[in-house]
Design a protein around this motif. Structure first.
Motif, PDB file in Angstrom:
ATOM      1  N   PRO A  54       0.836  -1.200   0.000  1.00  0.00           N
ATOM      2  CA  PRO A  54       0.000   0.000   0.000  1.00  0.00           C
ATOM      3  C   PRO A  54       0.871   1.251   0.000  1.00  0.00           C
ATOM      4  O   PRO A  54       1.828   1.337   0.769  1.00  0.00           O
ATOM      5  N   HIS A  55       0.543   2.197  -0.858  1.00  0.00           N
ATOM      6  CA  HIS A  55       1.299   3.452  -0.890  1.00  0.00           C
ATOM      7  C   HIS A  55       0.448   4.621  -0.396  1.00  0.00           C
ATOM      8  O   HIS A  55       0.958   5.544   0.223  1.00  0.00           O
ATOM      9  N   CYS A  56      -0.862   4.574  -0.676  1.00  0.00           N
ATOM     10  CA  CYS A  56      -1.678   5.765  -0.392  1.00  0.00           C
ATOM     11  C   CYS A  56      -2.792   5.520   0.631  1.00  0.00           C
ATOM     12  O   CYS A  56      -3.224   6.439   1.305  1.00  0.00           O
ATOM     13  N   LEU A  57      -3.306   4.315   0.696  1.00  0.00           N
ATOM     14  CA  LEU A  57      -4.433   3.947   1.566  1.00  0.00           C
ATOM     15  C   LEU A  57      -5.668   4.798   1.320  1.00  0.00           C
ATOM     16  O   LEU A  57      -6.445   5.061   2.235  1.00  0.00           O
ATOM     17  N   ARG A  58      -5.827   5.298   0.102  1.00  0.00           N
ATOM     18  CA  ARG A  58      -7.069   6.011  -0.201  1.00  0.00           C
ATOM     19  C   ARG A  58      -7.434   5.922  -1.682  1.00  0.00           C
ATOM     20  O   ARG A  58      -7.824   6.889  -2.319  1.00  0.00           O
ATOM     21  N   GLY A  59      -7.241   4.726  -2.221  1.00  0.00           N
ATOM     22  CA  GLY A  59      -7.784   4.456  -3.551  1.00  0.00           C
ATOM     23  C   GLY A  59      -7.053   5.080  -4.710  1.00  0.00           C
ATOM     24  O   GLY A  59      -7.637   5.216  -5.786  1.00  0.00           O
ATOM     25  N   GLY A  60      -5.767   5.445  -4.541  1.00  0.00           N
ATOM     26  CA  GLY A  60      -5.084   6.126  -5.628  1.00  0.00           C
ATOM     27  C   GLY A  60      -3.910   5.379  -6.224  1.00  0.00           C
ATOM     28  O   GLY A  60      -3.222   5.916  -7.085  1.00  0.00           O
ATOM     29  N   CYS A  61      -3.617   4.145  -5.771  1.00  0.00           N
ATOM     30  CA  CYS A  61      -2.499   3.405  -6.366  1.00  0.00           C
ATOM     31  C   CYS A  61      -2.970   1.963  -6.601  1.00  0.00           C
ATOM     32  O   CYS A  61      -4.143   1.670  -6.524  1.00  0.00           O
ATOM     33  N   CYS A  64      -2.634  -2.242  -3.161  1.00  0.00           N
ATOM     34  CA  CYS A  64      -3.432  -3.039  -2.216  1.00  0.00           C
ATOM     35  C   CYS A  64      -4.451  -3.898  -2.940  1.00  0.00           C
ATOM     36  O   CYS A  64      -5.393  -4.387  -2.322  1.00  0.00           O
ATOM     37  N   MET A  75      -9.696  -2.974  -4.154  1.00  0.00           N
ATOM     38  CA  MET A  75      -8.796  -2.074  -3.409  1.00  0.00           C
ATOM     39  C   MET A  75      -9.053  -2.280  -1.923  1.00  0.00           C
ATOM     40  O   MET A  75     -10.032  -1.770  -1.371  1.00  0.00           O
ATOM     41  N   CYS A  77      -7.787  -1.175   0.646  1.00  0.00           N
ATOM     42  CA  CYS A  77      -7.712  -0.039   1.581  1.00  0.00           C
ATOM     43  C   CYS A  77      -9.071   0.627   1.730  1.00  0.00           C
ATOM     44  O   CYS A  77      -9.265   1.439   2.631  1.00  0.00           O
TER      45      CYS A  77
HETATM   46  S1  FES Z   1      -3.173   1.649  -0.967  1.00  0.00           S
HETATM   47 FE1  FES Z   1      -3.305   2.884  -2.711  1.00  0.00          FE
HETATM   48  S2  FES Z   1      -5.218   2.225  -3.544  1.00  0.00           S
HETATM   49 FE2  FES Z   1      -5.123   1.149  -1.688  1.00  0.00          FE
END
Ligand code: FES
Length: 446
Positions: A54-61, A64, A75, A77
């Protein structure tokens, strides 16, 4: 050291990862639960199946993406952990935490171009094509046919606000206090946007002034928006703009909503930056917002953390991580040369003030770099998109209105989506201007 929990689980439940039981906090995201249990390599890259975290934990990479209860490419996260949830890694060659495909690097120093590799050699070409087909792509089809999405309900409101971060909440408060019906949609389970990316007791300078307590500010913004009469809809993702300028929203677990609004405010925030240095994709290289969010949820990303950059998220994370017993070192973004590791961070090479390169032991790299605006929805709605040092963003006038002739309804943008720096105190002032201009635009239409 792998990540660890900083506190006991309050409502423990059990999920499974690749068939093995994992304890999780009920309601926390699946990704947070897995990282808290020490698992960082959750996903794989689509071409070489390299471990990703996980890089962002809000749906942007894509760090996850996992298979959840038989459904691929979820996703994790954004999905709350529930008792018995079945989570599996996808595209794994070998074992989940080991990067078997890295063996190809010994033979192909510059990577594999599978479009041309050994093509034209009879026999071998066939084998190579079949191998490339086997390993490319992401995931496998669902175990069962997914049920159709629940039917579309229609809502009519004066203003649809997209994003319940500090900018969206401030806009909702200003608009609702002008007697407009306001619906705020946000993909996260709770409102606050990037204010949720600070550890719970953090203080931070949030607009150029003295540091202020972040969590009380978040709660105040939410309470004020609700008290003014705005409606907040969590776990609601805007999928796009339909004919008639209605906006299609999916509410997780409930179905689709078609929103007919007289005006729109986009406060969708920004994407975390992934700066260009070798090894930036290794699990454990994570944005400061995500690392702060993990700490807020009781998970420390590493014991030996290299913090990169000096923004408010890095500063707040570094202080809170040190309090939890982590060893924290800091370096400027321009001084990171390379991060080393395979399925986890092992060390980093950084440039010293004297210009020499030096290895630093670390098990996580936390980055606070200038983000790029989440301009995509504004573009789909017809906004004119500009490009500058902050990245792509909708072009807005002094009053926050999107500059574009011919838009069927007034469209405004506010906060980081416009390329502005994260500054909640300033967003509140700006929200007042936006609200006044939006009311004027609506009354001009009557
Ligand atoms: S951690 Fe980036 S989309 Fe889930």
């Amino acid at each position: 050291m792998p990540p660890r929990r900083t506190r006991k689980l309050e409502q423990p439940i059990t999920i499974t990862l690749d068939g093995k039981s994992v304890e999780a906090e009920a309601g926390a995201s699946l990704a947070t639960a897995l990282v808290g249990a020490g698992h960082l390599a959750l996903a794989r890259s689509s071409k070489f199946h390299r471990p990703r975290g996980p890089h962002c934990l809000r749906g942007g990479c894509d760090g996850c993406l996992m298979r959840v209860d038989g459904v691929p490419n979820v996703m994790t996260c954004g999905v709350p952990a529930t008792q018995g949830a079945r989570v599996e890694r996808q595209n794994v060659v070998g074992v989940g935490d080991v990067d078997v495909m890295r063996a190809t690097d010994w033979f192909f120093k510059k990577g594999i171009n599978h479009h041309e590799l050994l093509t034209g050699v009879p026999g071998i070409q066939k084998v190579m094509i079949s191998f490339a087909r086997r390993v490319s792509g992401l995931g496998e089809l669902p175990d069962e046919t997914l049920p159709p999405r629940a039917s579309v309900e229609t809502r009519t409101v004066d203003v649809l606000v997209v994003g319940a971060g500090p900018a969206g909440l401030a806009a909702a408060r200003s608009l609702a206090s002008r007697k407009l019906s306001v619906l705020v949609v946000d993909e996260q389970p709770e409102p606050g946007g990037s204010l949720l990316s600070f550890p719970r007791d953090a203080t931070a300078p949030l607009g150029g002034g003295a540091p202020i307590a972040v969590e009380p500010l978040r709660r105040w913004l939410v309470d004020e928006a609700l008290a003014a009469g705005a409606e907040l809809l969590p776990r609601a993702v805007v999928w796009g703009v339909l004919e008639g300028f209605d906006w299609l929203v999916e509410i997780e677990g409930k179905g689709l909503l078609r929103v007919n609004a007289r005006a729109h405010v986009i406060a969708a925030g920004a994407h975390d930056a992934s700066p260009a240095f070798a090894g930036n994709e290794i699990p454990g290289v994570i944005s400061a917002r995500a690392a702060g969010r993990l700490l807020r949820d009781g998970v420390l990303i590493g014991e030996d953390v290299l913090v990169v950059g000096e923004g408010p998220f890095a500063t707040a994370f570094a202080a809170a991580a040190a309090k939890e017993g982590a060893r924290v070192s800091a370096v400027a973004l321009a001084d990171v040369v390379e991060v080393h590791g395979m399925s986890a961070v092992k060390e980093a090479t950084v440039r010293t003030p004297l210009g020499r390169e030096q290895k630093v032991d670390c098990d996580a790299v936390v980055i606070d770099a200038p983000p790029s605006p989440s301009f995509e929805l504004a573009a789909e709605a017809g906004a004119e998109i500009r490009h500058d040092d902050a990245g792509y963003s909708p072009r807005v006038g002094e009053d926050g209105r999107v500059v574009r002739s011919g838009l069927p309804r007034p469209l405004f943008a506010l906060g980081e989506v416009t390329g502005a720096a994260f500054a909640p105190e300033r967003f509140a002032e700006r929200a007042e201007q936006v609200a006044a201009a939006l009311v004027a635009a609506l009354s001009g239409e009557n």
